[in-house]
Design an enzyme around this catalytic site. Structure first.
Site, PDB file in Angstrom:
ATOM      1  N   LYS A 130       0.866  -1.187   0.000  1.00 19.41           N
ATOM      2  CA  LYS A 130       0.000   0.000   0.000  1.00 19.41           C
ATOM      3  C   LYS A 130       0.898   1.231   0.000  1.00 19.41           C
ATOM      4  O   LYS A 130       1.359   1.683   1.031  1.00 19.41           O
ATOM      5  CB  LYS A 130      -0.911   0.011   1.235  1.00 19.41           C
ATOM      6  CG  LYS A 130      -2.174   0.780   1.002  1.00 19.41           C
ATOM      7  CD  LYS A 130      -2.329   2.171   1.414  1.00 19.41           C
ATOM      8  CE  LYS A 130      -1.645   3.117   2.192  1.00 19.41           C
ATOM      9  NZ  LYS A 130      -1.612   4.460   1.545  1.00 19.41           N
ATOM     10  N   GLY A 140      -4.257   3.323  -2.173  1.00 17.48           N
ATOM     11  CA  GLY A 140      -5.502   3.790  -1.565  1.00 17.48           C
ATOM     12  C   GLY A 140      -5.185   4.603  -0.339  1.00 17.48           C
ATOM     13  O   GLY A 140      -4.009   4.867  -0.049  1.00 17.48           O
ATOM     14  N   VAL A 152      -7.483   1.308   3.078  1.00 19.02           N
ATOM     15  CA  VAL A 152      -6.636   0.197   2.617  1.00 19.02           C
ATOM     16  C   VAL A 152      -5.553  -0.135   3.653  1.00 19.02           C
ATOM     17  O   VAL A 152      -5.354  -1.302   4.019  1.00 19.02           O
ATOM     18  CB  VAL A 152      -6.000   0.546   1.250  1.00 19.02           C
ATOM     19  CG1 VAL A 152      -5.037  -0.552   0.816  1.00 19.02           C
ATOM     20  CG2 VAL A 152      -7.079   0.738   0.198  1.00 19.02           C
ATOM     21  N   GLY A 153      -4.892   0.911   4.167  1.00 19.20           N
ATOM     22  CA  GLY A 153      -3.829   0.689   5.155  1.00 19.20           C
ATOM     23  C   GLY A 153      -4.377   0.024   6.404  1.00 19.20           C
ATOM     24  O   GLY A 153      -3.795  -0.940   6.932  1.00 19.20           O
ATOM     25  N   GLU A 174       9.511   1.855  10.585  1.00 15.95           N
ATOM     26  CA  GLU A 174      10.562   2.846  10.282  1.00 15.95           C
ATOM     27  C   GLU A 174       9.894   4.210  10.359  1.00 15.95           C
ATOM     28  O   GLU A 174       9.121   4.582   9.471  1.00 15.95           O
ATOM     29  CB  GLU A 174      11.116   2.616   8.871  1.00 15.95           C
ATOM     30  CG  GLU A 174      11.819   1.292   8.676  1.00 15.95           C
ATOM     31  CD  GLU A 174      13.143   1.194   9.394  1.00 15.95           C
ATOM     32  OE1 GLU A 174      13.580   2.188  10.010  1.00 15.95           O
ATOM     33  OE2 GLU A 174      13.748   0.112   9.351  1.00 15.95           O
ATOM     34  N   CYS A 207      13.598  11.330   6.769  1.00 18.87           N
ATOM     35  CA  CYS A 207      13.526  10.893   8.164  1.00 18.87           C
ATOM     36  C   CYS A 207      14.893  10.967   8.831  1.00 18.87           C
ATOM     37  O   CYS A 207      14.993  11.117  10.035  1.00 18.87           O
ATOM     38  CB  CYS A 207      12.996   9.469   8.209  1.00 18.87           C
ATOM     39  SG  CYS A 207      13.895   8.372   7.094  1.00 18.87           S
ATOM     40  N   GLU A 252       9.485  16.625  14.623  1.00 21.27           N
ATOM     41  CA  GLU A 252       9.975  16.446  13.256  1.00 21.27           C
ATOM     42  C   GLU A 252       9.220  17.410  12.346  1.00 21.27           C
ATOM     43  O   GLU A 252       7.994  17.366  12.277  1.00 21.27           O
ATOM     44  CB  GLU A 252       9.733  15.003  12.819  1.00 21.27           C
ATOM     45  CG  GLU A 252      10.299  14.717  11.455  1.00 21.27           C
ATOM     46  CD  GLU A 252      10.025  13.292  11.007  1.00 21.27           C
ATOM     47  OE1 GLU A 252       8.852  12.869  11.062  1.00 21.27           O
ATOM     48  OE2 GLU A 252      10.970  12.612  10.594  1.00 21.27           O
TER      49      GLU A 252
HETATM   50  P1  NAD Z   1       2.168   8.813   7.165  1.00 22.17           P
HETATM   51  O1  NAD Z   1       2.438   8.111   8.437  1.00 22.17           O
HETATM   52  O2  NAD Z   1       1.113   9.837   7.129  1.00 22.17           O
HETATM   53  O3  NAD Z   1       1.799   7.774   6.023  1.00 22.17           O
HETATM   54  C1  NAD Z   1       2.626   6.672   5.684  1.00 22.17           C
HETATM   55  C2  NAD Z   1       1.789   5.620   5.006  1.00 22.17           C
HETATM   56  O4  NAD Z   1       0.852   5.107   5.955  1.00 22.17           O
HETATM   57  C3  NAD Z   1       0.962   6.144   3.827  1.00 22.17           C
HETATM   58  O5  NAD Z   1       0.905   5.158   2.830  1.00 22.17           O
HETATM   59  C4  NAD Z   1      -0.405   6.354   4.468  1.00 22.17           C
HETATM   60  O6  NAD Z   1      -1.460   6.314   3.525  1.00 22.17           O
HETATM   61  C5  NAD Z   1      -0.461   5.179   5.422  1.00 22.17           C
HETATM   62  N1  NAD Z   1      -1.408   5.318   6.530  1.00 22.17           N
HETATM   63  C6  NAD Z   1      -1.909   6.457   7.060  1.00 22.17           C
HETATM   64  N2  NAD Z   1      -2.776   6.168   8.051  1.00 22.17           N
HETATM   65  C7  NAD Z   1      -2.824   4.814   8.168  1.00 22.17           C
HETATM   66  C8  NAD Z   1      -3.521   3.905   9.027  1.00 22.17           C
HETATM   67  N3  NAD Z   1      -4.350   4.332   9.966  1.00 22.17           N
HETATM   68  N4  NAD Z   1      -3.298   2.582   8.871  1.00 22.17           N
HETATM   69  C9  NAD Z   1      -2.442   2.136   7.939  1.00 22.17           C
HETATM   70  N5  NAD Z   1      -1.763   2.939   7.091  1.00 22.17           N
HETATM   71  C10 NAD Z   1      -1.940   4.270   7.202  1.00 22.17           C
HETATM   72  O7  NAD Z   1       3.572   9.415   6.711  1.00 22.17           O
HETATM   73  P2  NAD Z   1       3.886  10.282   5.433  1.00 22.17           P
HETATM   74  O8  NAD Z   1       3.406  11.679   5.696  1.00 22.17           O
HETATM   75  O9  NAD Z   1       3.447   9.589   4.204  1.00 22.17           O
HETATM   76  O10 NAD Z   1       5.487  10.260   5.453  1.00 22.17           O
HETATM   77  C11 NAD Z   1       6.258  11.085   6.254  1.00 22.17           C
HETATM   78  C12 NAD Z   1       6.699  10.389   7.526  1.00 22.17           C
HETATM   79  O11 NAD Z   1       7.402   9.198   7.213  1.00 22.17           O
HETATM   80  C13 NAD Z   1       7.669  11.204   8.349  1.00 22.17           C
HETATM   81  O12 NAD Z   1       7.302  11.188   9.707  1.00 22.17           O
HETATM   82  C14 NAD Z   1       8.993  10.503   8.172  1.00 22.17           C
HETATM   83  O13 NAD Z   1       9.911  10.665   9.201  1.00 22.17           O
HETATM   84  C15 NAD Z   1       8.592   9.102   7.997  1.00 22.17           C
HETATM   85  N6  NAD Z   1       9.632   8.366   7.278  1.00 22.17           N
HETATM   86  C16 NAD Z   1      10.399   7.449   7.955  1.00 22.17           C
HETATM   87  C17 NAD Z   1      11.416   6.773   7.301  1.00 22.17           C
HETATM   88  C18 NAD Z   1      12.273   5.749   7.997  1.00 22.17           C
HETATM   89  O14 NAD Z   1      12.835   4.908   7.300  1.00 22.17           O
HETATM   90  N7  NAD Z   1      12.392   5.759   9.298  1.00 22.17           N
HETATM   91  C19 NAD Z   1      11.643   7.025   5.956  1.00 22.17           C
HETATM   92  C20 NAD Z   1      10.865   7.962   5.305  1.00 22.17           C
HETATM   93  C21 NAD Z   1       9.843   8.612   5.972  1.00 22.17           C
END
Ligand code: NAD
Length: 475
Positions: A169, A200, A205-206, A244, A278, A378
């Site tokens: 996803k 999605g 979907v998540g 992560e 990140c 962050e």
């Molecule tokens: P996010 O947490 O909003 O979303 C990440 C993914 O999770 C997306 O695909 C989103 O649709 C999905 N998601 C959202 N709510 C969900 C739920 N309730 N259940 C399941 N899935 C769900 O993050 P973002 O804004 O897409 O990305 C930025 C964040 O990612 C930052 O905090 C960054 O630090 C982190 N990040 C971490 C790493 C690492 O390797 N540690 C790498 C890159 C980004």
């Protein structure tokens, strides 16, 4: 205008059950460049069922068969590298050098997984037991927008190397990039159902993937807030979980550092991926006695940083991915000013001469204390904090005074000293005088930066479960 109206299910591109259309933007122009039809929870269930059907046969494939598949996937993604680069620039706004790296990284992670698989001991003897590392089952892989292709390919590579099947996803904001990767992976000709890709929303979907009893393993990259909710949901079915998450990485400038070398590295560490990383080094810890000298170097370095058109090869900071992200970063800059930090570069609004696009002025605050909001949360944009420290123990204390622990940087002329400091910092990776990446070494966070590790042997084992068999070794 690109219209993406299919998902990837059971080895084919099919129309999803979900019918919501979602706009895709070019963040450098704010123009709509495409629309994606989003999958829904029913599509997620279909994808999980497909991966479940494919698992028994796939889990019995041999090492060499899977190495061959990973190599085919690698070649297929290499063949799409230019198209992927174009999509990364258009849909994400990565500057040229970053975009090229991202497009290349997406294929290289597949080859790296093949290398790990080559020598991995799936069976070993411990005492009188034969210990077998067995694939967990269906893996749910949930990824963010800030390196779409790399995360999809990296997580999939480890899952398949282990013998798991997968449901991916990706972020809904990266659908054009996802489409190119999916077409490439389809060309690799894997058995149907081994991987399924359902773009999605996270809360449909998540959430379905995170809660479904037929998913044995979750590997999630994203925010700490969503990571925690996934862990809570996964607890119901005791899924194995790799998280992560976010970071607030310290860059520890020791008092003997050569600023001509350390400052450019620190600025690069902070502004990498336009600050949407990140692992970005966003808290720069500087000896108080050399603070003024350091600030002067930073001002000079920032004057050379170009923020703007990602297609200009001289640009190093591109736009934020979305209006929401742009507003979030602007809000943090205001908070920094309100809390009494001193701006030494940048500030609110767009860079000079830029009047459209989600561009932020690369911003550096000094006089930051570690309990200010901008030092604790962050920001995920090009906004850096300089924090003065008194002596090395004070620097280490500040470096560790955070909820996060993903990455840290140490700059010093004396490697032994830097090594001693690195040993005292709680972070999954510590980089001494370098921004290098080691694809075979573990990657992941201490504390609220996550759980578990990706890449190399550690990343492979995250998709395996040990099983001890006794009475078969003849002992
Ligand atoms: P996010 O947490 O909003 O979303 C990440 C993914 O999770 C997306 O695909 C989103 O649709 C999905 N998601 C959202 N709510 C969900 C739920 N309730 N259940 C399941 N899935 C769900 O993050 P973002 O804004 O897409 O990305 C930025 C964040 O990612 C930052 O905090 C960054 O630090 C982190 N990040 C971490 C790493 C690492 O390797 N540690 C790498 C890159 C980004």
């Amino acid at each position: 205008m690109k219209i993406i109206d299919t998902i990837y299910l059971d080895g084919a591109f099919v129309t999803p059950h979900g019918d919501e259309m979602f706009d895709l933007f070019n963040p450098a122009t704010e123009q709509v460049i495409g629309r994606v039809r989003l999958a829904d929870a029913q599509d997620a269930r279909d994808a999980i069922a497909s991966a479940k059907r494919a698992f028994p046969a796939f889990s019995r494939t041999g090492r060499h068969e899977r190495i061959d598949m990973l190599k085919r996937m690698h070649a297929a993604v290499v063949a799409r590298e230019d198209a992927l680069y174009e999509a990364i620039t258009e849909e994400y706004g990565a500057p040229v050098s970053r975009g090229r790296w991202m497009a290349q990284h997406a294929s290289s992670v597949l080859l790296e997984a093949a290398k790990v698989l080559q020598d991995y001991p799936f069976t070993r003897r411990i005492g009188i037991a034969e210990v077998v590392m067995q694939p967990l089952g269906v893996a749910g892989l949930i990824t963010p927008w800030n390196s779409d292709a790399g995360f999809i390919c990296g997580k999939l590579a480890a899952a398949l190397a282990a013998g798991c099947t997968a449901v991916i996803k990706p972020s809904e904001m990266s659908a054009i990039q996802t489409r190119i990767v999916t077409e490439a992976l389809h060309d690799a000709g894997l058995p149907p159902g081994v991987f399924n890709i359902v773009t999605g929303r996270g809360d449909t979907v998540g959430a379905e993937i995170a809660s479904h009893p037929d998913v044995a393993k979750l590997s999630f990259t994203g925010s700490t807030a969503v990571g925690k909710s996934i862990l809570r949901t996964a607890a119901e079915t005791l899924k194995r979980v790799t998280l992560e998450l976010g970071g607030k990485s310290p860059v520890v400038i020791l008092d003997d550092a050569n600023f001509d070398e350390a400052v450019p590295l620190a600025i690069q560490a902070g502004l990498m991926n336009s600050g949407q990383a990140c692992i970005a080094g966003t808290r720069i810890l500087v000896p108080r006695a050399r603070l003024a000298e350091f600030e002067a170097h930073v001002k000079d370095a920032l004057a050379q940083v170009r923020a703007g058109d990602p297609r200009d090869p001289l640009t190093s900071v591109g736009p934020m991915v979305s209006r929401k992200q742009w507003e979030r970063v602007q809000r943090y800059i205001r908070v920094g000013i309100d809390e009494g930090a001193r701006l030494i570069a940048g500030g609110e609004g767009r860079p000079d001469g830029v009047d459209a696009g989600w561009f932020v002025r690369p911003t550096v605050f000094s006089d930051v204390v570690n309990d200010m909001t901008i030092a604790r949360e962050e920001i995920f944009g090009p906004v850096l904090s300089i924090i003065a420290y008194d002596d090395t123990p004070d620097a280490i204390r500040i470096a560790n005074d955070t909820n996060y622990g993903l990455q840290a940087y140490v700059m010093s002329r004396d490697i032994d000293r830097a090594r001693q400091v690195a040993a005292q910092i709680d972070a999954g990776r510590v980089l001494v005088n370098t921004l290098a990446h080691e694809p075979a070494a573990p990657f992941g966070g201490f504390k609220q930066s996550g759980i578990g590790r990706e890449y190399g042997t550690f990343g492979l084992e995250a998709f395996l479960e040990p099983k001890a068999v006794l009475g078969v070794t003849g002992a």
